[in-house]
Design an enzyme around this catalytic site. Structure first.
Site, PDB file in Angstrom:
ATOM      1  N   THR A   1       7.951   7.839  -1.092  1.00 61.83           N
ATOM      2  CA  THR A   1       8.244   6.399  -1.198  1.00 61.83           C
ATOM      3  C   THR A   1       8.965   6.156  -2.511  1.00 61.83           C
ATOM      4  O   THR A   1       8.756   6.881  -3.479  1.00 61.83           O
ATOM      5  CB  THR A   1       6.946   5.543  -1.194  1.00 61.83           C
ATOM      6  OG1 THR A   1       6.198   5.829  -0.030  1.00 61.83           O
ATOM      7  CG2 THR A   1       7.222   4.057  -1.305  1.00 61.83           C
TER       8      THR A   1
ATOM      9  N   ARG B   1       1.912   2.593  12.769  1.00 61.97           N
ATOM     10  CA  ARG B   1       1.137   2.420  11.524  1.00 61.97           C
ATOM     11  C   ARG B   1       2.037   1.806  10.447  1.00 61.97           C
ATOM     12  O   ARG B   1       3.151   2.251  10.216  1.00 61.97           O
ATOM     13  CB  ARG B   1       0.611   3.782  11.059  1.00 61.97           C
ATOM     14  CG  ARG B   1      -0.126   3.735   9.709  1.00 61.97           C
ATOM     15  CD  ARG B   1       0.764   4.073   8.548  1.00 61.97           C
ATOM     16  NE  ARG B   1       0.049   4.139   7.283  1.00 61.97           N
ATOM     17  CZ  ARG B   1       0.633   4.273   6.092  1.00 61.97           C
ATOM     18  NH1 ARG B   1       1.939   4.373   6.011  1.00 61.97           N
ATOM     19  NH2 ARG B   1      -0.078   4.325   4.996  1.00 61.97           N
TER      20      ARG B   1
ATOM     21  N   GLY C   1       2.156   0.860   6.413  1.00 62.55           N
ATOM     22  CA  GLY C   1       1.469   1.105   5.146  1.00 62.55           C
ATOM     23  C   GLY C   1       1.553  -0.094   4.227  1.00 62.55           C
ATOM     24  O   GLY C   1       1.767  -1.232   4.656  1.00 62.55           O
ATOM     25  N   ASP C   2       1.407   0.176   2.945  1.00 65.31           N
ATOM     26  CA  ASP C   2       1.445  -0.899   1.950  1.00 65.31           C
ATOM     27  C   ASP C   2       2.874  -1.315   1.597  1.00 65.31           C
ATOM     28  O   ASP C   2       3.103  -2.436   1.143  1.00 65.31           O
ATOM     29  CB  ASP C   2       0.731  -0.457   0.670  1.00 65.31           C
ATOM     30  CG  ASP C   2       1.394   0.767   0.042  1.00 65.31           C
ATOM     31  OD1 ASP C   2       1.805   1.675   0.792  1.00 65.31           O
ATOM     32  OD2 ASP C   2       1.493   0.825  -1.198  1.00 65.31           O
TER      33      ASP C   2
HETATM   34  N1  ASP Z   1       2.695   4.206   0.246  1.00 70.43           N
HETATM   35  C1  ASP Z   1       3.278   4.868   1.381  1.00 70.43           C
HETATM   36  C2  ASP Z   1       2.567   4.441   2.611  1.00 70.43           C
HETATM   37  O1  ASP Z   1       1.348   4.306   2.583  1.00 70.43           O
HETATM   38  C3  ASP Z   1       3.251   6.358   1.352  1.00 70.43           C
HETATM   39  C4  ASP Z   1       3.514   7.083   0.060  1.00 70.43           C
HETATM   40  O2  ASP Z   1       3.919   6.470  -0.921  1.00 70.43           O
HETATM   41  O3  ASP Z   1       3.291   8.311   0.012  1.00 70.43           O
HETATM   42  O4  ASP Z   1       3.206   4.319   3.629  1.00 70.43           O
END
Ligand code: ASP
Length: 359
Positions: A203, A231, A233-234
């Site tokens: 990311t 899914r 994510g954040d």
């Molecule tokens: N934060 C990202 C997510 O949860 C993944 C990552 O940064 O590794 O999708």
């Protein structure tokens, strides 16, 4: 480890970081851009853009576009590791300080610059977050080409993961003596010691501050490796993967998104800065909150600490910046760092951290 002991450790780490910072007391300069370690070229581009008069959000997006377009970064945009069905699904959000507006897309397929689509959601709609087919339809209406984002390397890595997933299926595990070189390189890069439970890492978050003191933030990702289809994510969640308040600062995150969403970490970090905390300490305090609120045993190691990696990055209105990680080192033993660019150029700096050691 008891919760109070963990809390103590974190508090000590915050105090130590503050003391070290007071000694070092680097001069602040504006513009400044701060990002995850994979964003060296992005922060350099963002600061160059702001120096040329670009809006901080446009500069931030132009910066992260370099990483989205790069197939060698397998955690963002084109070339990202796909979901469990082999489909690349991208998440991104943007937040613009001066107008206090935001936009985001999630589970977007076939469009390699989700950050640009997120900006259009912000600029041209009454909404903040578009997902899945709706986000894709919006992107194509706006002229974005639909492309195959799955590179050969990412496809091989996905197939390798599938082959190793279970003894109870019809796939045979590849012979370690004959691993494909692309797969081997991936294993080395991400420290994939348990083939059935690969560690994710990637990311890009970038927060930017221009010379006038205007702020912006942007986060873009292909998400956790082999995630379930759909899914989210954040990264596309305003207040978690990114949050910007033009009176205070901007912050964002990389790492286990589920842990970040549970504490609204981007917003929390900005609130800590509002209370006067240095960005670096604000990031560390958010990690402390995550450590304290991680209660499921499957997410804790033998010492009772989170068994996942997560990082925060922040800049305040004055131009102070920081990056903090849960652990000092990554799974391959590399010291955790973040990228920053200002009048002294682009560079990587070590993060402050809550726990010494590898995740
Ligand atoms: N934060 C990202 C997510 O949860 C993944 C990552 O940064 O590794 O999708």
């Amino acid at each position: 480890m008891s919760l109070s002991r963990r809390k103590l450790l974190g508090t000590a780490a915050v105090a130590a970081a503050a003391a070290k910072a007071a000694r070092a007391a680097p001069a602040v300069s504006r513009p400044v851009a701060v990002s995850s370690a994979n964003g060296m070229r992005a922060v350099e581009r963002a600061v160059r853009g702001m120096n040329a008069g670009e809006d901080p959000l446009d500069a931030a997006i132009a910066g992260v576009n370099i990483v989205e377009d790069d197939p060698a970064d397998m955690t963002v945009g084109y070339g990202g590791v796909p979901n469990e069905e082999g489909v690349v699904q991208l998440d991104a959000c943007v937040m613009h300080g001066p107008t206090a507006r935001a936009g985001a897309v999630a589970s977007l397929e076939g469009v390699k610059n989700p950050s640009k689509v997120a900006r259009l959601v912000m600029q041209t709609t009454d909404h903040i977050l578009l997902v899945g087919p709706g986000a894709r339809h919006f992107a194509t209406m706006n002229g974005f080409p639909v492309e195959n984002l799955l590179t050969e390397k990412a496809r091989k890595v996905w197939l390798f993961w599938k082959q190793n997933l279970s003894d109870n299926d019809k796939w045979l595990e590849p012979d370690p003596a004959h691993y494909d070189p692309d797969v081997k390189a991936f294993i080395d890069e991400f420290g994939w010691d348990d083939l059935r439970r690969p560690k994710s890492g990637g990311t890009i978050h970038l927060s930017a501050l221009n010379a006038r003191g205007d702020l912006a933030g942007c986060t873009t990702t292909s998400g956790l490796f082999f995630k379930m289809p759909g899914r989210v994510g954040d990264s596309p969640i305003i207040g978690a993967g990114c949050f910007t308040d033009n009176d205070v600062g901007s912050a964002g995150s990389t790492g286990r998104g589920e842990a970040n969403i549970l504490v609204s970490g981007g917003h929390l970090t900005v609130e800590f800065m509002r209370q006067g905390k240095h960005p670096r300490d604000a990031c560390l305090m958010t990690l402390e909150r995550i450590a304290r609120t991680t209660k499921e045993r499957r997410l804790l190691n033998a010492q009772g600490r989170p068994n996942f990696s997560i990082a925060f990055y922040a800049v305040n209105k004055q131009g102070q910046y920081g990056g903090a990680t849960m652990y000092s080192h990554g799974s391959t033993g590399k010291r955790r760092q973040f990228a920053v660019a200002d009048a002294s150029g682009a560079r990587k700096e070590d993060t402050v951290y809550l726990f010494e050691g590898r995740v």
